[in-house]
Design an enzyme around this catalytic site. Sequence first.
Site, PDB file in Angstrom:
ATOM      1  N   ARG A 148      63.041   0.802  39.330  1.00 20.35           N
ATOM      2  CA  ARG A 148      63.674   0.352  40.368  1.00 20.35           C
ATOM      3  C   ARG A 148      64.544  -0.850  40.332  1.00 20.35           C
ATOM      4  O   ARG A 148      63.605  -1.617  39.048  1.00 20.35           O
ATOM      5  CB  ARG A 148      62.328  -0.736  41.547  1.00 20.35           C
ATOM      6  CG  ARG A 148      62.392   0.119  42.485  1.00 20.35           C
ATOM      7  CD  ARG A 148      61.867   0.306  44.135  1.00 20.35           C
ATOM      8  NE  ARG A 148      60.274   0.645  43.201  1.00 20.35           N
ATOM      9  CZ  ARG A 148      59.075  -0.126  43.584  1.00 20.35           C
ATOM     10  NH1 ARG A 148      58.898  -1.371  44.410  1.00 20.35           N
ATOM     11  NH2 ARG A 148      57.771   0.661  43.548  1.00 20.35           N
ATOM     12  N   SER A 189      62.594   4.309  47.868  1.00 17.73           N
ATOM     13  CA  SER A 189      61.655   4.613  48.799  1.00 17.73           C
ATOM     14  C   SER A 189      61.809   3.828  50.266  1.00 17.73           C
ATOM     15  O   SER A 189      62.984   3.828  50.646  1.00 17.73           O
ATOM     16  CB  SER A 189      60.479   4.039  47.884  1.00 17.73           C
ATOM     17  OG  SER A 189      59.125   4.562  48.426  1.00 17.73           O
ATOM     18  N   HIS A 190      60.615   3.443  50.634  1.00 20.96           N
ATOM     19  CA  HIS A 190      60.128   2.218  51.628  1.00 20.96           C
ATOM     20  C   HIS A 190      61.229   0.897  51.491  1.00 20.96           C
ATOM     21  O   HIS A 190      60.958   0.010  52.079  1.00 20.96           O
ATOM     22  CB  HIS A 190      59.130   2.120  51.966  1.00 20.96           C
ATOM     23  CG  HIS A 190      57.992   1.549  50.834  1.00 20.96           C
ATOM     24  ND1 HIS A 190      57.623   2.489  49.982  1.00 20.96           N
ATOM     25  CD2 HIS A 190      57.485  -0.004  51.094  1.00 20.96           C
ATOM     26  CE1 HIS A 190      56.483   1.371  49.091  1.00 20.96           C
ATOM     27  NE2 HIS A 190      57.180   0.613  50.019  1.00 20.96           N
ATOM     28  N   LYS A 241      62.352   8.193  40.170  1.00 20.29           N
ATOM     29  CA  LYS A 241      60.978   8.505  40.287  1.00 20.29           C
ATOM     30  C   LYS A 241      61.226  10.133  39.312  1.00 20.29           C
ATOM     31  O   LYS A 241      62.159  10.973  39.257  1.00 20.29           O
ATOM     32  CB  LYS A 241      60.371   9.363  41.849  1.00 20.29           C
ATOM     33  CG  LYS A 241      59.885   8.198  42.825  1.00 20.29           C
ATOM     34  CD  LYS A 241      59.323   8.504  43.634  1.00 20.29           C
ATOM     35  CE  LYS A 241      59.253   6.901  44.683  1.00 20.29           C
ATOM     36  NZ  LYS A 241      58.115   8.046  46.089  1.00 20.29           N
ATOM     37  N   ASP A 250      58.883   7.818  55.932  1.00 22.64           N
ATOM     38  CA  ASP A 250      59.130   6.670  54.903  1.00 22.64           C
ATOM     39  C   ASP A 250      61.044   6.849  54.704  1.00 22.64           C
ATOM     40  O   ASP A 250      61.351   8.543  54.934  1.00 22.64           O
ATOM     41  CB  ASP A 250      58.692   5.934  53.972  1.00 22.64           C
ATOM     42  CG  ASP A 250      57.888   6.989  52.301  1.00 22.64           C
ATOM     43  OD1 ASP A 250      58.612   8.044  52.700  1.00 22.64           O
ATOM     44  OD2 ASP A 250      58.027   6.793  51.407  1.00 22.64           O
ATOM     45  N   ASP A 282      62.132   7.927  51.717  1.00 24.16           N
ATOM     46  CA  ASP A 282      62.181   9.421  50.540  1.00 24.16           C
ATOM     47  C   ASP A 282      61.091  10.622  51.073  1.00 24.16           C
ATOM     48  O   ASP A 282      61.329  11.631  49.972  1.00 24.16           O
ATOM     49  CB  ASP A 282      62.138   9.056  49.206  1.00 24.16           C
ATOM     50  CG  ASP A 282      60.626   8.449  48.398  1.00 24.16           C
ATOM     51  OD1 ASP A 282      59.681   8.280  49.782  1.00 24.16           O
ATOM     52  OD2 ASP A 282      60.378   8.534  47.286  1.00 24.16           O
ATOM     53  N   ASP A 305      58.004  11.061  50.902  1.00 24.55           N
ATOM     54  CA  ASP A 305      56.968  11.616  50.553  1.00 24.55           C
ATOM     55  C   ASP A 305      55.127  10.743  51.055  1.00 24.55           C
ATOM     56  O   ASP A 305      54.229  11.148  50.306  1.00 24.55           O
ATOM     57  CB  ASP A 305      56.904  10.958  48.842  1.00 24.55           C
ATOM     58  CG  ASP A 305      56.931   9.527  48.459  1.00 24.55           C
ATOM     59  OD1 ASP A 305      57.337   8.702  49.642  1.00 24.55           O
ATOM     60  OD2 ASP A 305      57.309   9.101  47.124  1.00 24.55           O
ATOM     61  N   ARG A 306      55.812   9.889  52.016  1.00 27.41           N
ATOM     62  CA  ARG A 306      54.720   9.520  52.632  1.00 27.41           C
ATOM     63  C   ARG A 306      54.452   9.607  54.297  1.00 27.41           C
ATOM     64  O   ARG A 306      55.339   9.621  55.077  1.00 27.41           O
ATOM     65  CB  ARG A 306      54.300   7.645  52.552  1.00 27.41           C
ATOM     66  CG  ARG A 306      54.262   6.977  50.831  1.00 27.41           C
ATOM     67  CD  ARG A 306      53.944   6.500  50.822  1.00 27.41           C
ATOM     68  NE  ARG A 306      55.344   4.908  51.397  1.00 27.41           N
ATOM     69  CZ  ARG A 306      55.065   3.468  51.908  1.00 27.41           C
ATOM     70  NH1 ARG A 306      54.052   3.404  52.129  1.00 27.41           N
ATOM     71  NH2 ARG A 306      55.799   3.391  52.207  1.00 27.41           N
ATOM     72  N   HIS A 310      50.422   8.768  50.683  1.00 24.64           N
ATOM     73  CA  HIS A 310      50.863   9.688  50.574  1.00 24.64           C
ATOM     74  C   HIS A 310      49.520  10.491  50.123  1.00 24.64           C
ATOM     75  O   HIS A 310      48.851   9.998  50.198  1.00 24.64           O
ATOM     76  CB  HIS A 310      50.771   9.661  48.265  1.00 24.64           C
ATOM     77  CG  HIS A 310      51.959   8.288  48.281  1.00 24.64           C
ATOM     78  ND1 HIS A 310      53.383   8.595  48.101  1.00 24.64           N
ATOM     79  CD2 HIS A 310      51.640   6.969  48.292  1.00 24.64           C
ATOM     80  CE1 HIS A 310      54.106   8.221  47.366  1.00 24.64           C
ATOM     81  NE2 HIS A 310      53.590   6.561  47.733  1.00 24.64           N
TER      82      HIS A 310
END
Length: 460
Positions: free
Chosen positions: A16, A104-105, A114, A237, A239, A241-242, A324
């Site tokens: 990141r 992501s967030h 990822k 979120d 992307d 995934d949450r 997640h």
Amino acid sequence: MTHNFHPTMLREYDIRGVVGDTLSDKDAYAIGRSFATLIRRAGGKRVAVGYDGRLSSPMLADALIAGINAAGVDALNVGLGPTPMLYYAASTEDVDGGIQITGSHNPPDYNGFKMVFQGRPFFGADIQRIGEMAAAGDWDDGEGTFESIDIVDAYVDRLVEGFAGGAFRIGWDAGNGAAGTVIEKLTARLPGEHHLLFTDIDGHFPNHHPDPTEEKNLADLRKLVAEKSLDFGVAFDGDGDRIGAIDGEGRVIWGDQLLQIYAAAVLQDMPGATVIADVKASQALFDRVAELGGKPLMWKTGHSLIKAKMKETGSPLAGEMSGHIFFADRYYGYDDAPYAAVRLIEAATKLGQSVTELRGEMAPMVNTPEMRFQVDESRKFAIVDEVLDRLAESGAKVNRTDGARVLTDDGWWLLRASNTQDVLVARAEAKDEAALTRLLAAIDEQLALSGIVRGPQAAH
């Protein structure tokens, strides 16, 4: 040819950086080249690539694919979509690994990567190896091919495969994140009435930050659910995934509370199964899993670590406080928030109660949100070790799975070092406010003995 990454980029679970500062197209090329070299040396020949809706993502995708091809490995570009769509491609297409470009967030100027390698999470030492190979120029050479496919509809088909839920009135907040298009297509396939917010994929995130674990980011969803008297609401979120959720009364359903609902449904079909949650989860969750006849297992925080533990134990269900959620009973065992939303509809149907009733039955607990305070990177693990040594001397009841989780008559408190940032993370949960105050005093005392002062934080 060699390449050195900025020292802050290679994290425990992903890579990141800040675009234009610590992250550039040259980094993306080097990541692609190193990862593809590892794939090729393991006998693989094709890698799936996906990307989120950040402004920098298409540029990074082009450079990443160029690096993959330069190592003599083929790239399959599945395009713009949520991280779980890339995981889906890595699970179902003829590929040997996958990389999702996503911030992501994080704030809009961040981005990252990822990865999944031959069906397993790629993290920790794997990520450090990417850096070592780039620094040494330890890369294979070749000319790979490049192909683009559209798998959005196939992915949505899989999300609703075997759907056994009823019709509810639901609010969906995509937060202008990468799951927007998927949510539009998914809700069109589900029974019931669906009200959508911010499904336009926009890397500026003009409405609110795409992190449903922060209560302030659920304000628009809460308003929608209240105005239209909906049964419940879900949020995603950046992307996808949450997951975050609120019930029909606007109460947040935190990650560990969602897991209680999912566990009740899954354990009906799989009695005695192991349900995994991270060390930040409520004691109420572990107690509830045991009460339902399941085997509760507390494990380390981190989506890659949880996935690895699920494979090892054969667990059908796991989750983290951060939202997640992992299903491996009828699904692939990775964290997929649109799928988790589908399973929430199914769970309420199967359990014969509304989401609001299921949330309302949970024992009220007084707890803090996740408290984070900055410390020097070189000190963060040492402080936790010092605290563990002092607790051992005092005879406290300590779970050392991931930092120190201390059980007392008042409740429990946790102190752990973040794997991804230069911060310590603390959390406490008690039966009442007075007990919570005592737990926070215990945390403060331990921190003070190691020379740290905790800033003011609110309970929820």
